[in-house]
Design an enzyme around this catalytic site. Structure first.
Site, PDB file in Angstrom:
ATOM      1  N   ARG A   1      -2.614   4.096  -5.836  1.00 10.89           N
ATOM      2  CA  ARG A   1      -3.705   4.752  -6.555  1.00 10.89           C
ATOM      3  C   ARG A   1      -3.431   6.238  -6.758  1.00 10.89           C
ATOM      4  O   ARG A   1      -4.198   6.899  -7.453  1.00 10.89           O
ATOM      5  CB  ARG A   1      -5.014   4.590  -5.787  1.00 10.89           C
ATOM      6  CG  ARG A   1      -5.600   3.193  -5.831  1.00 10.89           C
ATOM      7  CD  ARG A   1      -6.837   3.102  -4.956  1.00 10.89           C
ATOM      8  NE  ARG A   1      -7.514   1.823  -5.117  1.00 10.89           N
ATOM      9  CZ  ARG A   1      -8.544   1.609  -5.914  1.00 10.89           C
ATOM     10  NH1 ARG A   1      -9.023   2.596  -6.656  1.00 10.89           N
ATOM     11  NH2 ARG A   1      -9.100   0.418  -6.010  1.00 10.89           N
ATOM     12  N   GLU A   2      -2.381   6.737  -6.133  1.00 10.66           N
ATOM     13  CA  GLU A   2      -2.106   8.171  -6.246  1.00 10.66           C
ATOM     14  C   GLU A   2      -0.813   8.405  -7.022  1.00 10.66           C
ATOM     15  O   GLU A   2      -0.806   8.326  -8.246  1.00 10.66           O
ATOM     16  CB  GLU A   2      -2.098   8.795  -4.846  1.00 10.66           C
ATOM     17  CG  GLU A   2      -3.460   8.667  -4.145  1.00 10.66           C
ATOM     18  CD  GLU A   2      -3.540   9.394  -2.831  1.00 10.66           C
ATOM     19  OE1 GLU A   2      -3.231  10.604  -2.792  1.00 10.66           O
ATOM     20  OE2 GLU A   2      -3.911   8.756  -1.823  1.00 10.66           O
TER      21      GLU A   2
END
Length: 378
Positions: A170-171
């Site tokens: 997600r990053e």
């Protein structure tokens, strides 16, 4: 007549009684009653109580189990020199370089912006593919002084912490972390500068995270409160000193926010796990797997808190006035209707048990304003 041992016992009892009386007197002084709107004379007298070093200040009012270390100015880490300074400079450039992400679109500074208090100003951050994370990006101001990082304390060092966002889908979404070092090594200037530091021709992943960590250890700055605690009486106004007194007494903030970092370094449940709801986050439990940790999050530092909004692990409180109001109410609550049976029953029971360092209190409007004014000095 008493024999020798009995006489000593009586004497010790008398000394103990005197000590209790003295402590009681001091505690009453620490609870000094001020008007709802303190007069200039009252504020002058209160300032006298805080004129010395923190060791001489009125003792804080603490709840059972509080792990208190006296507040103090933070001693900043020494300025790096030589190769360490060159590593810091490399780290600063890499921190702003989107090459570290798989897409080439995100840098560390995307979620940790200097102009936003080394956060991103959002309740929760966006990353790769516009995926939204579930936690607020913590400020980086004091990361070089901590022994546990992330809201759940899962990383022990900055070097270990750096690997988290680099590999998180997600990053920065690097499925293969080795690719990070390869992309950095592909830049001639990076490779030459790392070689001058390490003596090697290659660039390894450890070199990249070491540089990022070295840079982040330089981010802390002195605050007005640091100057006041070091003896500069002009650093805080009378209202701010009043707020300091409330912080240590009526408001109970010092139960968890103390020491030079304004954090006890512990984990606490403040009732924001949202158990059984869409925003559920059980905090430390996700690291340890121990049901007793459900709902626990690390106590954040309050240093530079005025520039690190929004607040809490999920960023749901937009300003400091809201934070004060939240704690006035004694924190959050897990609703009884969220009770679950089976494997999640122990999680429910733990999540609904708020920290014993939380208890409701009520401030007047001038007290609330004074407390917020003080928080702005930290």
């Amino acid at each position: 007549m008493f024999d020798g041992s009995a006489g000593r016992a009586v004497a010790l009892a008398a000394v103990a009684a005197l000590a209790v009386a003295v402590v009681g007197s001091l505690m009453r002084a620490d609870r000094r009653q001020l008007s709802d709107v303190p007069t200039p004379g009252e504020l002058k007298e209160l300032r006298k109580l805080y004129a010395g070093t923190p060791a001489t200040w009125p003792r804080p009012l603490l709840l059972p189990g509080a792990n208190f270390t006296e507040m103090a100015p933070l001693r900043l880490l020494p300025r790096p020199e030589g190769k360490e300074q060159k590593l810091v400079q490399l780290g600063a450039e890499l921190f702003n370089d989107p090459r570290l992400s798989a897409s080439g679109h995100f840098a560390c500074q995307s979620c940790h912006n200097r102009r936003l208090g080394w956060g991103d100003g959002l309740p929760t951050s966006f990353g790769h593919g516009r995926a939204e994370g579930r936690r607020n990006a913590p400020s980086l101001f004091t990361v070089g002084y901590k022994d546990a990082l992330f809201w759940d304390g899962r990383a022990a060092t900055l070097e270990e912490q750096a690997l988290g966002p680099l590999g998180d889908g997600r990053e920065m979404a690097n499925a293969e972390l080795a690719g990070v070092a390869q992309r950095v090594a592909g830049v001639t200037t990076y490779r030459a500068r790392f070689s001058a530091i390490t003596g090697r021709d290659d660039v390894q992943l450890s070199d990249v995270v070491n540089a990022l960590a070295a840079f982040q250890r330089t981010l802390e700055r002195q605050t007005r409160f640091d100057r006041f605690a070091a003896g500069d009486q002009k650093a805080l106004s009378d209202e701010e000193v009043f707020g300091l007194h409330l912080f240590r007494t009526k408001a109970g903030c010092a139960n968890c926010h103390n020491g030079p970092l304004l954090s006890d370094g512990k984990v606490h449940n403040i009732g924001l796990s949202f158990f059984g709801r869409k925003m559920e986050d059980l905090g430390r439990y996700g690291v340890t797997g121990n049901p007793i940790d459900a709902g626990d999050f690390r106590t954040p530092t309050l240093r530079h808190v005025s520039v690190t909004a929004p607040y809490m692990h999920n960023g749901i409180i937009p300003n400091l006035r809201g934070v004060v109001g939240f704690y006035e109410g004694g924190g959050g609550r897990v609703r009884e209707e969220r009770r679950e049976e089976g494997d999640r029953a122990p999680l429910f029971e733990a999540a609904r048990q708020n920290s014993p360092q939380l208890r409701p209190f009520k401030l007047t409007a001038p007290e609330r304003a004074a407390l917020v004014a003080f928080l702005n000095t930290l």
